[in-house]
Scaffold this active site. Structure first.
Site, mmCIF file in Angstrom:
data_model
loop_
_atom_site.group_PDB
_atom_site.id
_atom_site.type_symbol
_atom_site.label_atom_id
_atom_site.label_comp_id
_atom_site.label_asym_id
_atom_site.label_seq_id
_atom_site.Cartn_x
_atom_site.Cartn_y
_atom_site.Cartn_z
ATOM 1 N N HIS A 61 -47.684 -67.892 -51.733
ATOM 2 C CA HIS A 61 -46.499 -68.419 -52.445
ATOM 3 C C HIS A 61 -46.585 -68.872 -53.906
ATOM 4 O O HIS A 61 -45.824 -69.231 -54.479
ATOM 5 C CB HIS A 61 -46.262 -69.890 -51.570
ATOM 6 C CG HIS A 61 -47.062 -70.929 -51.624
ATOM 7 N ND1 HIS A 61 -48.300 -71.004 -50.894
ATOM 8 C CD2 HIS A 61 -46.918 -72.113 -52.528
ATOM 9 C CE1 HIS A 61 -48.903 -72.224 -51.517
ATOM 10 N NE2 HIS A 61 -48.064 -73.070 -52.238
ATOM 11 N N GLU A 65 -46.004 -67.829 -59.451
ATOM 12 C CA GLU A 65 -45.866 -68.811 -60.345
ATOM 13 C C GLU A 65 -47.130 -69.099 -61.350
ATOM 14 O O GLU A 65 -47.032 -69.552 -62.445
ATOM 15 C CB GLU A 65 -45.481 -70.284 -59.594
ATOM 16 C CG GLU A 65 -45.150 -71.509 -60.462
ATOM 17 C CD GLU A 65 -44.813 -72.445 -59.586
ATOM 18 O OE1 GLU A 65 -43.964 -72.483 -58.525
ATOM 19 O OE2 GLU A 65 -45.250 -73.578 -59.719
ATOM 20 N N ASP A 66 -48.275 -68.931 -60.558
ATOM 21 C CA ASP A 66 -49.673 -69.291 -61.257
ATOM 22 C C ASP A 66 -50.379 -68.163 -61.439
ATOM 23 O O ASP A 66 -51.478 -68.771 -61.836
ATOM 24 C CB ASP A 66 -50.133 -70.595 -60.097
ATOM 25 C CG ASP A 66 -49.452 -71.937 -60.156
ATOM 26 O OD1 ASP A 66 -48.929 -71.985 -61.288
ATOM 27 O OD2 ASP A 66 -49.647 -72.271 -59.244
ATOM 28 N N ASP A 122 -45.861 -76.558 -47.901
ATOM 29 C CA ASP A 122 -46.362 -76.790 -49.452
ATOM 30 C C ASP A 122 -46.551 -78.342 -49.679
ATOM 31 O O ASP A 122 -47.567 -78.838 -50.120
ATOM 32 C CB ASP A 122 -45.575 -76.046 -50.179
ATOM 33 C CG ASP A 122 -46.179 -75.919 -51.830
ATOM 34 O OD1 ASP A 122 -47.524 -76.072 -51.866
ATOM 35 O OD2 ASP A 122 -45.620 -75.893 -52.709
HETATM 36 ZN ZN ZN Z 1 -48.372 -74.586 -53.530
#
Ligand code: ZN
Length: 191
Positions: A61, A65-66, A122
């Site tokens: 997940h 994004e990262d 999350d």
């Molecule tokens: Zn997360």
């Protein structure tokens, strides 16, 4: 479920490689991969989730994004559904932090049920970490603000999964005590 083990191991290895070298921002600087593992574990063992697409998306997940992962890459390796869910729970890092946090509240009402499940787990994982291993620089008020923001995001997803929402509420009850009786505003930093 046994049939899905290969997919989940493939997702776990991909996430571990992509997040290698990254650390959580808690004082103990735990390996980043601990976090997606925790999210998938919450879904499976506290939420009763068995859908391999949701569990694989949980492991992956934060890769868009990262890390350098792209939606196309995830689609090629894990299929369009996993890729779509991960994309749905990814913030747009080109936006300022405050705007991203505001948009998470706004958008979480409109994502798919599968993406809401991942986002619920999350937020549970992040609140737990804020209690057990907060960043060294976070004051109690800063931690409280983080709790408030997470609650605002989850508030947009009520009715998705009773069990996970109850787990979130139990976790939220561990919010750091308020020393002055004032209610903090919405936190403005990335989790
Ligand atoms: Zn997360």
């Amino acid at each position: 479920m046994t049939d899905n083990v290969p997919l989940l191991l493939k997702a776990l290895e991909f996430a571990a490689i992509k997040h290698s070298g990254q650390r959580r921002k808690g004082a103990s600087a735990a390996p980043y991969i601990n976090h997606p593992i925790a999210v998938a574990n919450i879904l499976a063992n506290e939420g009763g989730a068995t859908d391999p697409v949701v569990l694989a998306a949980a492991l992956l997940h934060d890769t868009i994004e990262d890390t350098g992962a792209t939606r196309e890459e995830l689609e090629r390796l894990f299929g369009p559904d996993v890729a779509r869910i991960v994309a749905e729970v990814s913030d747009d890092k080109s936006l300022p932090k405050e705007e991203r946090k505001r948009l998470q509240i706004e958008h979480s009402a409109h994502i798919s049920r599968e993406a809401k499940l991942v986002k619920l787990a999350d937020k549970i994982a992040n609140l737990r970490e804020t209690v057990t291993d907060p960043p060294a620089t976070w004051s109690a008020e800063r931690r409280r603000e983080y709790f408030e923001w997470a609650k605002a995001v989850v508030g947009q997803m009520r009715g998705t999964h009773e069990g996970l929402e109850r787990v979130f509420d139990e976790t939220y009850a561990r919010k750091p005590a308020d020393s002055n009786g004032e209610s903090p505003g919405v936190g403005m930093e990335k989790e």
